[in-house]
Design a protein around this motif. Sequence first.
Motif: not given
Length: 342
Positions: A177-183
Amino acid sequence: MHTGLFHEIDFDADHKWSGHLSIPFSIDRSPYFQVKIPIFRIRNGAGPRVLLMAGNHGDEYEGEITLARLFRRLDPANMKGEVTILPFANLPAVMAARRRSPLDEGNLNRAFPGDPSGTPTFRLAHFLEHELFPRHDVIFDIHSGGTSMAHLPCALIERQGPPDMFARALGLMEGLGMPFAFVAENGAEAPTSMAAAARARAIGISGEFGSGGTVTPQTMALTARAVDRLLLALGIIEAPVLGPHVPIEGQTELLALESHAQAVFATRRGWFEPAVVVGARVRDGDVAGWYHDFERPEAPEEVLHFPAAGIVISQRLHTDCQSGDCLVQVGRPLTRDEVSGR
């Protein structure tokens, strides 16, 4: 008995237990000193196995507070499976309010796969990768920007493991449920906890849940919601333990951090004045800030430009900078097809 690290964890017992990881390390004040790192276990029968850890860096507090609170609240009767909690992983760094351990200057997130004969940080890394991580299905390592960095609250996974495991990691990360995520693209041999989790054949999830060496109601709420949602997704609990939580506002926006070319670094002593805030959407060539020289105040400031388009994910908080300091980073927006390789 001289040993690298020892403990009294019973991995098969159904109970709620607290104890320590003990690392002998002689210091001037105490020749038989041991680093005593708190570790908690809650188990109720067979089921999913998750390790929750924080304090990998000592000055990152959202996870440390949240995981200690989780242990106090979690009732074995209302869960199934296993939860291991390591809220202050690099305890000497936590107690010194530092990123690295004052005992050996060790950065735990650069110490894997560790060394059982090394200094405390490397002994701990070895135990985690070779003994603790392999006993769990999912490793959730909670980070924050620390004292020197403002960071966009976001989840993180590394592109690790076989496709089915990566897909499962991606689904669990988006479910936080985080607004952003990165790989991240750090490679299989990286010295990070996430690469160590992959080498241990566990799913690794991480993220930056706050910044600035402090906590706010917003960052604490995001962290608590993420922990509850992960435990719910794994089927360990049936109702939030740290809630209630505010509803999720929208789909997680995915970002890529693929290259050092997405950052601006200082190359000399100077004083950094940012032009935008974390979370700003910028274009390649936009003004990132100004670099001042207090030793030559008559000289004009240097104008810094963003090297890539995207979203500002981190920015240095300290105005005074040295050569090599990262001043600002930009994450590139990703489509879900790009992430999955379609």
